[in-house]
Enzyme design. Sequence first.
Site, PDB file in Angstrom:
ATOM      1  N   ARG A 171      47.007  22.945  47.314  1.00 14.52           N
ATOM      2  CA  ARG A 171      46.055  22.524  46.290  1.00 14.52           C
ATOM      3  C   ARG A 171      46.638  22.707  44.903  1.00 14.52           C
ATOM      4  O   ARG A 171      47.483  23.548  44.659  1.00 14.52           O
ATOM      5  CB  ARG A 171      44.756  23.344  46.399  1.00 14.52           C
ATOM      6  CG  ARG A 171      43.955  23.090  47.658  1.00 14.52           C
ATOM      7  CD  ARG A 171      42.614  23.787  47.608  1.00 14.52           C
ATOM      8  NE  ARG A 171      41.719  23.158  46.647  1.00 14.52           N
ATOM      9  CZ  ARG A 171      41.076  23.817  45.683  1.00 14.52           C
ATOM     10  NH1 ARG A 171      41.263  25.106  45.517  1.00 14.52           N
ATOM     11  NH2 ARG A 171      40.256  23.178  44.869  1.00 14.52           N
ATOM     12  N   LYS A 183      45.696  34.281  53.716  1.00 15.45           N
ATOM     13  CA  LYS A 183      45.592  32.848  53.957  1.00 15.45           C
ATOM     14  C   LYS A 183      46.446  32.459  55.154  1.00 15.45           C
ATOM     15  O   LYS A 183      47.670  32.577  55.135  1.00 15.45           O
ATOM     16  CB  LYS A 183      46.027  32.072  52.721  1.00 15.45           C
ATOM     17  CG  LYS A 183      45.842  30.562  52.839  1.00 15.45           C
ATOM     18  CD  LYS A 183      46.028  29.889  51.490  1.00 15.45           C
ATOM     19  CE  LYS A 183      45.893  28.385  51.573  1.00 15.45           C
ATOM     20  NZ  LYS A 183      45.978  27.733  50.259  1.00 15.45           N
ATOM     21  N   ARG A 203      36.743  39.206  43.436  1.00 15.01           N
ATOM     22  CA  ARG A 203      36.873  40.329  42.503  1.00 15.01           C
ATOM     23  C   ARG A 203      36.836  41.630  43.270  1.00 15.01           C
ATOM     24  O   ARG A 203      36.039  41.828  44.176  1.00 15.01           O
ATOM     25  CB  ARG A 203      35.727  40.292  41.487  1.00 15.01           C
ATOM     26  CG  ARG A 203      35.847  39.140  40.497  1.00 15.01           C
ATOM     27  CD  ARG A 203      34.541  38.783  39.860  1.00 15.01           C
ATOM     28  NE  ARG A 203      33.905  39.944  39.242  1.00 15.01           N
ATOM     29  CZ  ARG A 203      32.624  40.010  38.954  1.00 15.01           C
ATOM     30  NH1 ARG A 203      31.818  39.001  39.242  1.00 15.01           N
ATOM     31  NH2 ARG A 203      32.111  41.083  38.374  1.00 15.01           N
TER      32      ARG A 203
END
Length: 324
Positions: A123, A188, A322
Amino acid sequence: MTTRHQLIQLLADGAFHSGESLGEHLGISRAAVWKQIRALNDLGLDIHAVRGRGYRLLSALELLDQENIQQTISASYSDCLESCEVMQTLDSTSDHLRRTVIPVQAGRAHACLAEQQQAGRGRRGRQWVSPYGANLYLSLAWGFDDVPGSLSGLSLAAGVAVIRALNSIGVPDAGLKWPNDILLHGGKLAGILVDLAGEITGPCSVIIGVGVNMKMPAQAASKIDQRWSDLSDYQDKVSRNKLAAGLLNELLGMLHEFSQHGLSGFLDEWRRYDAIAGQAVSLHTGQGMIQGTVCGIDEQGGLQVKSQGKINSYHSGEISVRIA
């Protein structure tokens, strides 16, 4: 088949092969074998040379087998698959399909897999690290009469298809991170990139690119700038060819359903595998950064974020979780 590819096939078993026997198989001299070995090292393949024993790959490779993959694709979907190519080295599987098969007739598909990508895309123009023979790089081109809903919805549906394929081969722990990442153990594992060719309001073709990390070599891993994971914990169970066929089956099935009903049939499943629901995130958009708590996705596949007491939906952006 090139000499280099023949040499890889001979070494793929992970056993020692003498320079003499390799030369006899390939019809080249031992000196030429050494030059080819050096070329394979340049591909990122870890080849050990031991005096008196010969050459071996540090780890055996399961090379992609076009016939094996095609024979494993469900008969329900194989009729719509016009072609399924297995290539050695490409810039990217998606770019190859864009050059060679676009436009695609509605309801028909073309697939491309590669052992290595030299310009794999993630991306936002990021590189997708694609070492030779280690992971899975697959793209599928599909023709629509008209795209139902938005391409962001198609990306989410593709994520569900990837999760289904992983579940089918015994990898049950993966989750989804909006809009198109598959996570495993917090890193990922896989990414999805959807490209459009044609008009979004009429006949068009889409290319769905999927990259899955299976056994990332250390040399390639050093080039990745985010937390990642691979299937190496499941390596004794996971076949590259079986996963390739499973992905194609699930993607083709998803595209048939998406053509009829859009994202609606995938929403509940996507929400079940949502890996960041309820987490505090920073969402980077073209208009700035929003900090808030993820409240899942809406009916159109938009990310819902609660910030300053209000819940809003976003259809583009980059999420970072976060840490308190």
